[in-house]
Design a protein around this motif. Structure first.
Motif, PDB file in Angstrom:
ATOM      1  N   ALA A  96      44.834  65.394  38.574  1.00  0.00           N
ATOM      2  CA  ALA A  96      44.719  66.582  37.549  1.00  0.00           C
ATOM      3  C   ALA A  96      43.940  65.954  36.257  1.00  0.00           C
ATOM      4  O   ALA A  96      43.308  67.089  35.549  1.00  0.00           O
ATOM      5  N   GLN A  97      43.803  64.729  36.006  1.00  0.00           N
ATOM      6  CA  GLN A  97      43.225  64.308  34.721  1.00  0.00           C
ATOM      7  C   GLN A  97      41.895  63.774  35.061  1.00  0.00           C
ATOM      8  O   GLN A  97      41.229  63.136  34.034  1.00  0.00           O
ATOM      9  N   GLY A  98      41.494  63.844  36.182  1.00  0.00           N
ATOM     10  CA  GLY A  98      40.125  63.429  36.665  1.00  0.00           C
ATOM     11  C   GLY A  98      40.200  61.683  36.996  1.00  0.00           C
ATOM     12  O   GLY A  98      39.088  61.328  36.887  1.00  0.00           O
ATOM     13  N   ARG A  99      41.231  61.153  37.212  1.00  0.00           N
ATOM     14  CA  ARG A  99      41.471  59.796  37.286  1.00  0.00           C
ATOM     15  C   ARG A  99      41.328  59.604  38.788  1.00  0.00           C
ATOM     16  O   ARG A  99      41.993  60.158  39.666  1.00  0.00           O
ATOM     17  N   ILE A 100      40.488  58.475  39.087  1.00  0.00           N
ATOM     18  CA  ILE A 100      40.430  57.856  40.562  1.00  0.00           C
ATOM     19  C   ILE A 100      40.935  56.408  40.516  1.00  0.00           C
ATOM     20  O   ILE A 100      40.534  55.796  39.812  1.00  0.00           O
ATOM     21  N   ARG A 101      41.617  56.321  41.574  1.00  0.00           N
ATOM     22  CA  ARG A 101      42.174  54.631  41.664  1.00  0.00           C
ATOM     23  C   ARG A 101      41.384  54.272  42.728  1.00  0.00           C
ATOM     24  O   ARG A 101      41.226  54.774  43.815  1.00  0.00           O
ATOM     25  N   ILE A 102      40.726  53.099  42.601  1.00  0.00           N
ATOM     26  CA  ILE A 102      39.730  52.220  43.417  1.00  0.00           C
ATOM     27  C   ILE A 102      40.655  51.136  44.092  1.00  0.00           C
ATOM     28  O   ILE A 102      41.116  50.365  43.046  1.00  0.00           O
ATOM     29  N   GLY A 103      40.796  50.793  45.268  1.00  0.00           N
ATOM     30  CA  GLY A 103      41.252  50.017  45.983  1.00  0.00           C
ATOM     31  C   GLY A 103      40.785  48.509  45.526  1.00  0.00           C
ATOM     32  O   GLY A 103      39.613  48.420  45.183  1.00  0.00           O
ATOM     33  N   GLU A 104      41.759  47.451  45.430  1.00  0.00           N
ATOM     34  CA  GLU A 104      41.437  46.292  44.974  1.00  0.00           C
ATOM     35  C   GLU A 104      40.159  45.637  45.930  1.00  0.00           C
ATOM     36  O   GLU A 104      39.431  44.890  45.359  1.00  0.00           O
ATOM     37  N   LEU A 106      37.709  47.065  47.265  1.00  0.00           N
ATOM     38  CA  LEU A 106      36.373  47.700  46.934  1.00  0.00           C
ATOM     39  C   LEU A 106      36.175  47.100  45.377  1.00  0.00           C
ATOM     40  O   LEU A 106      34.799  46.957  45.040  1.00  0.00           O
ATOM     41  N   LEU A 107      37.050  46.899  44.298  1.00  0.00           N
ATOM     42  CA  LEU A 107      36.774  46.547  43.171  1.00  0.00           C
ATOM     43  C   LEU A 107      36.339  45.201  43.269  1.00  0.00           C
ATOM     44  O   LEU A 107      35.653  44.550  42.355  1.00  0.00           O
ATOM     45  N   ALA A 108      36.964  44.273  43.947  1.00  0.00           N
ATOM     46  CA  ALA A 108      36.569  42.948  44.352  1.00  0.00           C
ATOM     47  C   ALA A 108      34.998  42.780  44.629  1.00  0.00           C
ATOM     48  O   ALA A 108      34.313  42.025  44.484  1.00  0.00           O
ATOM     49  N   HIS A 109      34.641  43.796  45.437  1.00  0.00           N
ATOM     50  CA  HIS A 109      33.253  43.783  46.047  1.00  0.00           C
ATOM     51  C   HIS A 109      32.277  44.102  44.917  1.00  0.00           C
ATOM     52  O   HIS A 109      31.129  43.375  44.983  1.00  0.00           O
ATOM     53  N   VAL A 110      32.618  44.917  43.850  1.00  0.00           N
ATOM     54  CA  VAL A 110      31.747  45.090  42.722  1.00  0.00           C
ATOM     55  C   VAL A 110      32.115  44.117  41.747  1.00  0.00           C
ATOM     56  O   VAL A 110      31.245  43.992  40.769  1.00  0.00           O
ATOM     57  N   GLU A 111      32.931  43.298  41.968  1.00  0.00           N
ATOM     58  CA  GLU A 111      33.259  42.164  40.891  1.00  0.00           C
ATOM     59  C   GLU A 111      33.548  42.743  39.572  1.00  0.00           C
ATOM     60  O   GLU A 111      33.333  42.389  38.400  1.00  0.00           O
ATOM     61  N   ALA A 112      34.559  44.058  39.770  1.00  0.00           N
ATOM     62  CA  ALA A 112      34.747  44.519  38.469  1.00  0.00           C
ATOM     63  C   ALA A 112      35.804  43.620  37.589  1.00  0.00           C
ATOM     64  O   ALA A 112      36.858  43.277  38.136  1.00  0.00           O
ATOM     65  N   LYS A 113      35.562  43.994  36.443  1.00  0.00           N
ATOM     66  CA  LYS A 113      36.643  43.108  35.514  1.00  0.00           C
ATOM     67  C   LYS A 113      37.481  44.382  34.431  1.00  0.00           C
ATOM     68  O   LYS A 113      38.675  44.469  34.841  1.00  0.00           O
ATOM     69  N   THR A 114      36.667  44.826  33.701  1.00  0.00           N
ATOM     70  CA  THR A 114      37.327  46.012  32.858  1.00  0.00           C
ATOM     71  C   THR A 114      36.550  47.317  32.890  1.00  0.00           C
ATOM     72  O   THR A 114      37.127  48.273  32.560  1.00  0.00           O
TER      73      THR A 114
END
Length: 152
Positions: A96-104, A106-114
C-alpha cells in the motif's frame, strides 16, 4: 498497461534513485504505479549480460507471452532457454505504501549495496545499482537518435 490512448502500451521514461530500507525494500515510483495498470505486480528478470534487472508489468508479460504462443512451435532448445530465463526471475508486488521487496539473489545480480536506480526504457523498466549505472557514458546509435530526434 495502457495510458490515455486506448490499447497503447505504457511507456516508462525517466529515472528514479531510491534507497533500500532495512528490510531490503525500495519505493516503486507512484507515477509508474498508475502506468502499471490494475495489477500491482512486476516481473523481474536478471539480464544475462548486464548487471541489471528487466522489470515488466503484468500486461507487458501477457503481451510477450501471447507473442511467444503465436510464434509457432518451440523446440527443445527454446524450451530450455525459457526455463533457464524464468528460473532466476521473480514476481515483485508493491504494498500500500508502494514498497517492493527484491529477493537477495536479484540484489546480488545487480550488486546492490544501498541505492538502486530505476530507469524507464519504454515498455520495460531497468533496475541497476547506483554503482553499476552510469548515465554519463551514452552510446551513439543512429537508430536510437532517429527514433527520438528524427522527423515525424
Amino acid at each position: 498497461m495502457t495510458d490515455i490512448v486506448q490499447n497503447t502500451p505504457a511507456l516508462f521514461v525517466g529515472s528514479f534513485t531510491h534507497s533500500l530500507d532495512a528490510k531490503r525494500r525500495m519505493i516503486f515510483p507512484s507515477s509508474w504505479r498508475s502506468l502499471a495498470g490494475e495489477s500491482n505486480q512486476l516481473f523481474a528478470f536478471p539480464h544475462p549480460d548486464e548487471k541489471c534487472l528487466y522489470l515488466y508489468t503484468a500486461a507487458e508479460m501477457k503481451r510477450r507471452l501471447d507473442a511467444l504462443r503465436n510464434g509457432g512451435a518451440l523446440d527443445r532448445t527454446d524450451e530450455q532457454a525459457i526455463r533457464s530465463i524464468t528460473a532466476g526471475a521473480e514476481m515483485l508486488v508493491w504494498d500500500a505504501q508502494g514498497r517492493i521487496r527484491i529477493g537477495e539473489n536479484l540484489l546480488a545480480h545487480v550488486e546492490a549495496k544501498t541505492q538502486l536506480v530505476l530507469v524507464g526504457a519504454m515498455t520495460r523498466i531497468e533496475l541497476w545499482s547506483v554503482e553499476n549505472f552510469d548515465l554519463a557514458l551514452p552510446q551513439a546509435s543512429a537508430t536510437a537518435e532517429n527514433v527520438f530526434f528524427g522527423g515525424y
